[in-house]
Design a protein around this motif. Structure first.
Motif, PDB file in Angstrom:
ATOM      1  N   GLY A 244       0.801  -1.214   0.000  1.00  9.28           N
ATOM      2  CA  GLY A 244       0.000   0.000   0.000  1.00  9.28           C
ATOM      3  C   GLY A 244       0.836   1.268   0.000  1.00  9.28           C
ATOM      4  N   HIS A 245       2.159   1.114  -0.050  1.00 16.25           N
ATOM      5  CA  HIS A 245       3.073   2.264  -0.005  1.00 16.25           C
ATOM      6  C   HIS A 245       4.019   2.256  -1.208  1.00 16.25           C
ATOM      7  CE1 HIS A 245       1.697   3.418   3.968  1.00 16.25           C
ATOM      8  NE2 HIS A 245       1.692   2.131   4.259  1.00 16.25           N
ATOM      9  N   VAL A 246       3.449   2.101  -2.394  1.00 11.57           N
ATOM     10  CA  VAL A 246       4.232   2.113  -3.635  1.00 11.57           C
ATOM     11  C   VAL A 246       4.751   3.530  -3.864  1.00 11.57           C
ATOM     12  CG1 VAL A 246       4.079   1.856  -6.150  1.00 11.57           C
ATOM     13  CG2 VAL A 246       2.977   0.188  -4.645  1.00 11.57           C
ATOM     14  N   HIS A 247       5.985   3.622  -4.329  1.00 10.52           N
ATOM     15  CA  HIS A 247       6.615   4.931  -4.539  1.00 10.52           C
ATOM     16  C   HIS A 247       7.729   4.825  -5.576  1.00 10.52           C
ATOM     17  CE1 HIS A 247       8.839   2.839  -1.380  1.00 10.52           C
ATOM     18  NE2 HIS A 247       9.915   3.403  -1.914  1.00 10.52           N
ATOM     19  N   ILE A 248       8.241   6.004  -5.950  1.00  9.78           N
ATOM     20  CA  ILE A 248       9.369   6.090  -6.873  1.00  9.78           C
ATOM     21  C   ILE A 248      10.251   7.245  -6.415  1.00  9.78           C
ATOM     22  CG2 ILE A 248       8.197   7.635  -8.502  1.00  9.78           C
ATOM     23  CD1 ILE A 248       9.597   6.050 -10.786  1.00  9.78           C
ATOM     24  N   GLY A 249      11.544   7.094  -6.565  1.00 12.72           N
ATOM     25  CA  GLY A 249      12.496   8.172  -6.322  1.00 12.72           C
ATOM     26  C   GLY A 249      13.092   8.599  -7.651  1.00 12.72           C
ATOM     27  N   GLU A 250      13.073   9.902  -7.912  1.00  6.86           N
ATOM     28  CA  GLU A 250      13.590  10.411  -9.187  1.00  6.86           C
ATOM     29  C   GLU A 250      14.704  11.411  -8.949  1.00  6.86           C
ATOM     30  OE1 GLU A 250      10.299  12.124 -11.313  1.00  6.86           O
ATOM     31  OE2 GLU A 250       9.409  10.167 -11.725  1.00  6.86           O
ATOM     32  N   ASN A 251      15.677  11.382  -9.845  1.00  8.59           N
ATOM     33  CA  ASN A 251      16.729  12.386  -9.849  1.00  8.59           C
ATOM     34  C   ASN A 251      16.418  13.329 -11.004  1.00  8.59           C
ATOM     35  OD1 ASN A 251      18.978  13.961 -10.078  1.00  8.59           O
ATOM     36  ND2 ASN A 251      20.444  12.275 -10.020  1.00  8.59           N
ATOM     37  N   ARG A 252      15.859  14.476 -10.681  1.00 10.44           N
ATOM     38  CA  ARG A 252      15.518  15.468 -11.702  1.00 10.44           C
ATOM     39  C   ARG A 252      16.612  16.510 -11.846  1.00 10.44           C
ATOM     40  NH1 ARG A 252       9.031  16.405 -11.077  1.00 10.44           N
ATOM     41  NH2 ARG A 252       8.464  14.302 -11.724  1.00 10.44           N
ATOM     42  N   GLY A 253      17.736  16.295 -11.169  1.00  9.04           N
ATOM     43  CA  GLY A 253      18.848  17.241 -11.204  1.00  9.04           C
ATOM     44  C   GLY A 253      19.864  16.902 -12.277  1.00  9.04           C
ATOM     45  N   THR A 254      21.020  17.541 -12.175  1.00  5.76           N
ATOM     46  CA  THR A 254      22.080  17.371 -13.173  1.00  5.76           C
ATOM     47  C   THR A 254      23.285  16.607 -12.640  1.00  5.76           C
ATOM     48  OG1 THR A 254      23.001  19.521 -12.585  1.00  5.76           O
ATOM     49  CG2 THR A 254      21.403  19.477 -14.399  1.00  5.76           C
ATOM     50  N   THR A 255      23.247  16.214 -11.356  1.00  7.41           N
ATOM     51  CA  THR A 255      24.324  15.428 -10.760  1.00  7.41           C
ATOM     52  C   THR A 255      23.730  14.170 -10.129  1.00  7.41           C
ATOM     53  OG1 THR A 255      24.161  16.564  -8.635  1.00  7.41           O
ATOM     54  CG2 THR A 255      25.697  17.491 -10.251  1.00  7.41           C
ATOM     55  N   ASP A 256      24.562  13.184  -9.888  1.00  7.88           N
ATOM     56  CA  ASP A 256      24.103  11.942  -9.263  1.00  7.88           C
ATOM     57  C   ASP A 256      23.481  12.208  -7.905  1.00  7.88           C
ATOM     58  OD1 ASP A 256      25.167  10.579 -11.404  1.00  7.88           O
ATOM     59  OD2 ASP A 256      26.799   9.648 -10.268  1.00  7.88           O
ATOM     60  N   VAL A 257      22.432  11.435  -7.585  1.00 11.28           N
ATOM     61  CA  VAL A 257      21.922  11.351  -6.226  1.00 11.28           C
ATOM     62  C   VAL A 257      22.606  10.144  -5.599  1.00 11.28           C
ATOM     63  CG1 VAL A 257      19.912  10.764  -4.805  1.00 11.28           C
ATOM     64  CG2 VAL A 257      19.681  12.423  -6.654  1.00 11.28           C
TER      65      VAL A 257
END
Length: 131
Positions: A92-105
């Motif tokens: 019930g806690h589906v999610h995604i992490g995105e890197n919308r920047g220009t350097t590595d997360v």
């Protein structure tokens, strides 16, 4: 103390975008819980893929900016270097992490799991637009 075999823990991860990688830094079993510390790198413009966890997850943003979204593709946080975040377990806690920047997360992530649980479970793309 027992540990999850490295080979098992290394393949029990969600499918992320190109270049998304993780490496196990440490692992230990404490009672009925398995604790695994990983470093995860998300290149610029990439994402973790939709997923959920079978146990609690605690993360520290070492570098970059992580945009985090729930299954409705609603932002539930933007985390910069020095920030902490937690993720609640369960389908019930589906999610995604995105890197919308220009350097590595780069994240340091502690997984607290029941013995035999996977680090993450892939989930289908909910097919909605970000908002």
């Amino acid at each position: 103390m027992q540990c999850v075999p490295f080979e098992q823990a290394a393949r029990d991860v969600s499918t992320g975008g190109p270049g998304v990688s993780g490496r196990i830094l440490a692992q230990r079993t404490i009672g009925v819980r398995v604790c695994i510390l990983r470093e995860i790198t998300i290149p610029a413009g990439q994402a973790t893929g939709w997923h959920y966890h079978d146990g609690y997850l605690y993360a520290y943003v070492k570098r970059g900016i992580l945009s985090h979204f729930n299954a409705a593709y609603t932002s539930d946080g933007v985390y910069t270097a020095g920030n902490f975040l937690t993720e609640t377990p369960g389908a019930g806690h589906v999610h995604i992490g995105e890197n919308r920047g220009t350097t590595d997360v780069v994240l340091e992530v502690l997984y607290v799991l029941s013995h035999g649980a996977r680090l993450s479970e892939d989930a289908p793309d909910p097919g909605c637009e970000p908002h």
